[in-house]
Each structure stands twice: as structure tokens, then as C-alpha cells.
Write a protein that holds these residues in place. Sequence first.
Motif, PDB file in Angstrom:
ATOM      1  N   LYS A 196      73.532 -15.157  46.612  1.00 17.34           N
ATOM      2  CA  LYS A 196      74.415 -14.841  47.615  1.00 17.34           C
ATOM      3  C   LYS A 196      73.930 -14.872  49.119  1.00 17.34           C
ATOM      4  O   LYS A 196      74.427 -15.149  50.008  1.00 17.34           O
ATOM      5  CB  LYS A 196      74.689 -13.361  47.494  1.00 17.34           C
ATOM      6  CG  LYS A 196      76.131 -13.114  47.776  1.00 17.34           C
ATOM      7  CD  LYS A 196      76.638 -11.781  47.376  1.00 17.34           C
ATOM      8  CE  LYS A 196      78.106 -11.696  48.023  1.00 17.34           C
ATOM      9  NZ  LYS A 196      78.530 -10.112  48.119  1.00 17.34           N
ATOM     10  N   ALA A 197      72.489 -14.621  49.184  1.00 12.24           N
ATOM     11  CA  ALA A 197      71.734 -14.531  50.398  1.00 12.24           C
ATOM     12  C   ALA A 197      71.435 -15.972  51.063  1.00 12.24           C
ATOM     13  O   ALA A 197      71.855 -16.147  52.196  1.00 12.24           O
ATOM     14  CB  ALA A 197      70.406 -13.667  50.242  1.00 12.24           C
ATOM     15  N   THR A 198      71.143 -17.061  50.164  1.00 15.98           N
ATOM     16  CA  THR A 198      70.573 -18.245  50.637  1.00 15.98           C
ATOM     17  C   THR A 198      71.928 -19.355  50.430  1.00 15.98           C
ATOM     18  O   THR A 198      71.837 -20.035  50.797  1.00 15.98           O
ATOM     19  CB  THR A 198      69.433 -18.743  50.126  1.00 15.98           C
ATOM     20  OG1 THR A 198      69.728 -19.070  48.586  1.00 15.98           O
ATOM     21  CG2 THR A 198      68.237 -17.579  50.193  1.00 15.98           C
ATOM     22  N   GLY A 199      72.631 -19.077  49.593  1.00 15.57           N
ATOM     23  CA  GLY A 199      73.749 -19.936  49.431  1.00 15.57           C
ATOM     24  C   GLY A 199      73.534 -20.942  48.626  1.00 15.57           C
ATOM     25  O   GLY A 199      73.973 -22.115  48.339  1.00 15.57           O
TER      26      GLY A 199
ATOM     27  N   MET B  80      78.651 -16.934  53.783  1.00 18.49           N
ATOM     28  CA  MET B  80      78.737 -17.963  52.990  1.00 18.49           C
ATOM     29  C   MET B  80      79.404 -18.063  52.073  1.00 18.49           C
ATOM     30  O   MET B  80      80.426 -18.703  51.646  1.00 18.49           O
ATOM     31  CB  MET B  80      77.247 -18.219  52.388  1.00 18.49           C
ATOM     32  CG  MET B  80      75.981 -18.040  53.258  1.00 18.49           C
ATOM     33  SD  MET B  80      75.082 -19.615  52.975  1.00 18.49           S
ATOM     34  CE  MET B  80      73.285 -18.781  53.424  1.00 18.49           C
ATOM     35  N   ILE B  81      79.718 -16.808  51.282  1.00 21.98           N
ATOM     36  CA  ILE B  81      80.624 -16.472  50.446  1.00 21.98           C
ATOM     37  C   ILE B  81      80.993 -15.109  50.150  1.00 21.98           C
ATOM     38  O   ILE B  81      79.922 -14.418  50.123  1.00 21.98           O
ATOM     39  CB  ILE B  81      80.122 -17.111  48.838  1.00 21.98           C
ATOM     40  CG1 ILE B  81      81.120 -17.052  47.790  1.00 21.98           C
ATOM     41  CG2 ILE B  81      78.844 -16.636  48.636  1.00 21.98           C
ATOM     42  CD1 ILE B  81      80.980 -17.868  46.712  1.00 21.98           C
TER      43      ILE B  81
END
Lengths: 466, 202
Positions: A196-199, B80-81
Motif C-alpha cells: 500500500k505504501a510503495t504501490g 496510489m490505491i
Amino acid sequence: MAAAAAAKIAEVRETTRVERIGAHSHIRGLGLNDSLEARNVSQGMVGQVSARRAIGLVLQMVKDGRIAGRAVLLAGQPGTGKTAIATALAAALGYDTPFTSMAGSEIYSLEMSKTEALTQAIRKSIGVRIKEESEIIEGEVVEVQIERPATGVGTKVGKLILKTTDMETVYDLGGKMIDSILKEKVQSGDVITIDKATGKISRLGRSFTRARDYDATGQQTRFVQCPEGELQKRKEVVHTVTLHEIDVINSRTHGFLALFSGDTGEIKPEVREQINGKVAEWREEGKAEIIPGVLFIDEVHMLDIECFSFMNRALENEMAPIVIMATNRGITKIRGTNYKSPHGIPLDLLDRTIIVPTSPYDEKELREILSIRCEEEDCQMSDNALTVLTRICKETSLRYGMQLIMTSSLIARKRKAQEVEVEDIKRAYQLFFDEGRSVQFLKEYQQEFMFNEVEDDQDEDKMETN
Amino acid sequence: MNNWFSKLQKAKKSCIIDRNSRKVHYDFEDGKELVEQYDLLTNCVTRRAWRTNKELKGEDAWDIEVGDPEPKYDAEQKCMIRENSTQPFITRRITKINLEWRIRNMPYPIDVYSVTIDKGSYSLIVRTTNKKYYKEINVPDLERLGIEMNQENVNFCHKFNTLIITYKKPQGLREFEATLLEEIKKIPAKNYDDEINGCKPS
């Protein structure tokens, strides 16, 4: 169907992507067996059996990670594989162990002092392995919807529906995420994880429930169970950063952005001290693990006396990496002084190093190296041509011989031949001078060059650079 | 009383009063930080946030345990999501007698849900029979005190598109909160409006 076919073509292209060929790009490892004995020809390495075995022991030392601050000097004539051995060591260490490669002249800069540059290089070679909790999303893709605006410009809008055996959620995607989903070619039925943090997206495989789908499966498709429970999970991940990276992040108010701008400047000693303390603390608590890596300094005779004395001191630090130096000089002046010393390195530092000599290759080894390079450069050569080339290498230098591979193969291609023959080598040999013939030529035609009327008696000692 | 209480006692505390709320900041020995916000009328915690690691990457964001999440600026750009806004999301509240959770955007009828407890991990587990929603809700209040959870204390109802789960506070928790409140009242509190934000025209 058409879309799938198009995707397949793109994939094939990707795997056959041509990589650029460097002088040492054929090296994949040190070529040692389990008992650290060097195989004569292996992993792109040829000969230098004793040097490779010695470096194999160094590799073992690095892997154990207990010994800090050792210095190893690779000494040998030009073209005897010093840099090749260092490259091989880097390849053998694996991605997790820091390996910094620099040339001796790299430290001279107007932006920072020599010792700062050296300190940074040293700290780049020490890794810290940290455990961290991070949030990941893990699930089976139900649907991907990505809409481009009709005008073709503007931001894309994306939605992703993921599910586990227990739940289902719709996610909105940001611009970067859409790009990486398109790049990864994520489609429904895939089981993926997203950090979630870095994608970062990684594909775990395809769901078993899609096993009967007709065409979309390749040879190596892995089938996995649909995950259970919550989509979003906390997982412990391990990653390695170097001390230098931590320094940079902490030295500036704008933090990690400095890493990308490349402008790190000098880092205050207080910051470093603080970080050393912190890292030592984590280590004691078991949160972090220190991985001493390797610092390779090529052309080490380019360092001057100040750097050498700094190194003496730096090596004594318990956080020091293993330093490998390489030089092709014999007894020569130490830069910055008028004293002469073996390898251009002061005796007190030499005393701390273990010296690994490399010796010139014999004819058989030269031939082996040339044939490896031919393969690397995609060039077919007849046996006779290879023999001639080996002779040339023996007479001139290995580097010159390697240059002739590409040039002669281009000549061969011009006459539409598959294989490089002796005459192609001959032609290339006539077209391109080696260093010996060039010197010969200069001696003969000295009078016709510019400025030769200037008397250069006194000039000679002025040219010395230091 | 127990570990957690003595840890709170040892922590460096400071307190301010801002209109009708009392804000307490705890600095723990291990570098963690905790902020609690009490309503002055009800003496209930309206907000509780943690900051755990400010180690590698400088200051870390606050981790909200109770109350509204921190507002994010230009979230559109950075994100991002994230969950779609129509998806269920969970909020927490503490009242005098109950711990409460509200899961909004839950359109399914009441007989779909089941809420069970998991004693080992001090969690409530929300399941749906139609396999659309699943959530393990950790109950840190009880975990810190080591009070065992009990299925009888769990209650849930569904109205206005929202699933409301309540857990009746056990005796141990209520006692702890009362003692802690006494402790907090001892901290000299600054008044935000007068002393910190006060405008002193010279």
C-alpha cells in the motif's frame, strides 16, 4: 483473442531485448566449486586460479559478516583480470549485500572534500537489514476497469475489484497505480499483492477457480488458492538500506527527496554519529542486522597520501566494510608526495592489506577468454582466426585483441560471411593500430607532428601530475 | 494495578484544556507517543492516537485508534490505491458503558451478519454470509489490560445503512478508566486559549 495475441507478441519482444555489452558483461560469478576451488573455466571466468580462490575466501569472509575492515589488494599487470575478479565478486555476493565500485579518481570533486567522498563510499558499502511492518492488500482480481478520457488527454480513471474467500472490495486507483497495473498486465483471475505504501504489485499466480479458462494460461502459470480473510493485511517485510541512505534521509529537512535530486553535499559528523548510535541500538534490540559489504576501489594509486592515511584510520572502525583495491602500478610515486612505494601505496597501509597477485594469462587461457567474448558479442569465428587472434593478444594485449573481435566481425559481415576468417582479422589489424605500433609510428614521424620544434628537455618533469 | 497502568504512570505527561476537551500527551520511555482527548462533560475518550516509529524516516504519521482520521491534503495526487467511497468503513467510539464500532455503507440486512469474538487475539470478527465483508477488529483497550473477552457482551444492530457493534465495558476496564482519570486530573493543565493561543496585545 486478438488482445491476448498482441500481449503475447509484446512479451516475446521483451525477453529477447538486447542488452548492452560491456567489457565484463560475460561474468556471472567467481566460478568456484563448493570447496572454493576455482574451476578452470566457469561462469565467464578463465584462469587466475589462485587469485580467484583467494577472493573466494574473501567472499566467505564477507558472507560470514563477522570481520570488518580488512583490505585486499589486487595487484597485477594491465589486462590480467583484476576488475573482472572484482565484478565476479559483486555478482557472487548477491543483491542483498552492498557492493560499491569506484575508481580512485572519483573522489576528487569541488563539491565535497576527499575524505567526505571516501566516507560516503565506505558507508554506501554497509547495509542495514531492517524488519518493518507494512500494509499490503492481497486478493484475487475480480475486475479491472481503466477508462481513458475520450479526448485522450487528462488523468485516467481506474477501478479494481478484489476479493478473498470472505470479502470483496472496490478500490480506486491513482495514476501511478494504473500505469503499473497496465505494465504488469493484471487481469481478472490473477492473485496479486499490492504494497500500500510503495504501490509495488507482485503477481502470485492465477486462482484455481480459473484453471479451466481456455487460452490465457502460459506454460509457467502457477495456480494458487484464493486468499482467505481480510483483503488488507499487515505483514512484516525485510529490506536492506545502506548507512549512506540513512545518513541522507536524516541529514536534510526535506528528507528522502535528496536521494533523488542527487545533491547530497557533505553530511555532518554529528548526524553520522547519531545514526551509528541508533543502528547499534536497533542491533542490540534485534530490530536490525548489519551487513558489511564490499568497497572496491579501482586504480587505487590515484588516491593521494591524505586519503591513504584516512583509510588507515577508517579501516579500524568496527563498522568498516571489506575494502578491495586494485592497481596496475609497480614501484611508483605516492600521489601527493615525492616518495616512492610499491604500488603507489604507503607501506603502513600495504602492511594492513593482504595482497592477491594476478599474473598474465597464457595462450590457452587467452584463447578461452576470446571465445567467451566472441559468444558474448554474438560473433562466429573460425578456429584459425581464433588462433591468429590469440597470437595477436599474446604479442600486443588482451584488450586490443578483444577490440578486434567486433571490428573484424563487422568486416566479415560486410562481405556477407557468416564466420570471421583470418583475413578479416588481418584487415582489422591493419586498420586499427595497437599501442605498440602507434608508438613505433610516432617515433618514425615525430618530425612531421605539430610543436615538435619545442625543446622538451625540461618539460618532462613538469608533466607529472599530482 | 497492572503493567499498562504503571507504564502510563511512568510516562512523561503533559496536558492542555482546549474549550471542552482535555488533551493529554504521553511520552513513553521506548520512544512511543500517545495522545488522548477527553470530553470534559462525559469524561470519555473521544480521540486516541499513537505515534510509534520515528526511527528511519524521520517523523511518522499518527496512527489513530479512536476518533476521526487525520485529514489528508491533495490525497488525489499522492494516493496510489484506496477503497472506493461506497465501500464499508469503520469508525470507533467510546461511551460511558460501551465500546462501539460503526461500519457504514453496509447495505445488507441484519441476518447476514455474524459477530464473534476471538479470545486469543482480543478481536471481534465480523462475517457476512454473502461473503461481501469480513473484518477482524482488534480491541486494544482490553488487550492492554489483559481482560478476557466474552461473547455475552457483544451486541449488534443494523440501521441507516450502518452496522453498529457494541461491546459492554467489563468491570475491570471501567475501574481502570476511573483510576486513570484521577491520575490525569492531577496533571497541571494549561488552558489552550489563555496561555498558548492567547493574544497578548502589548
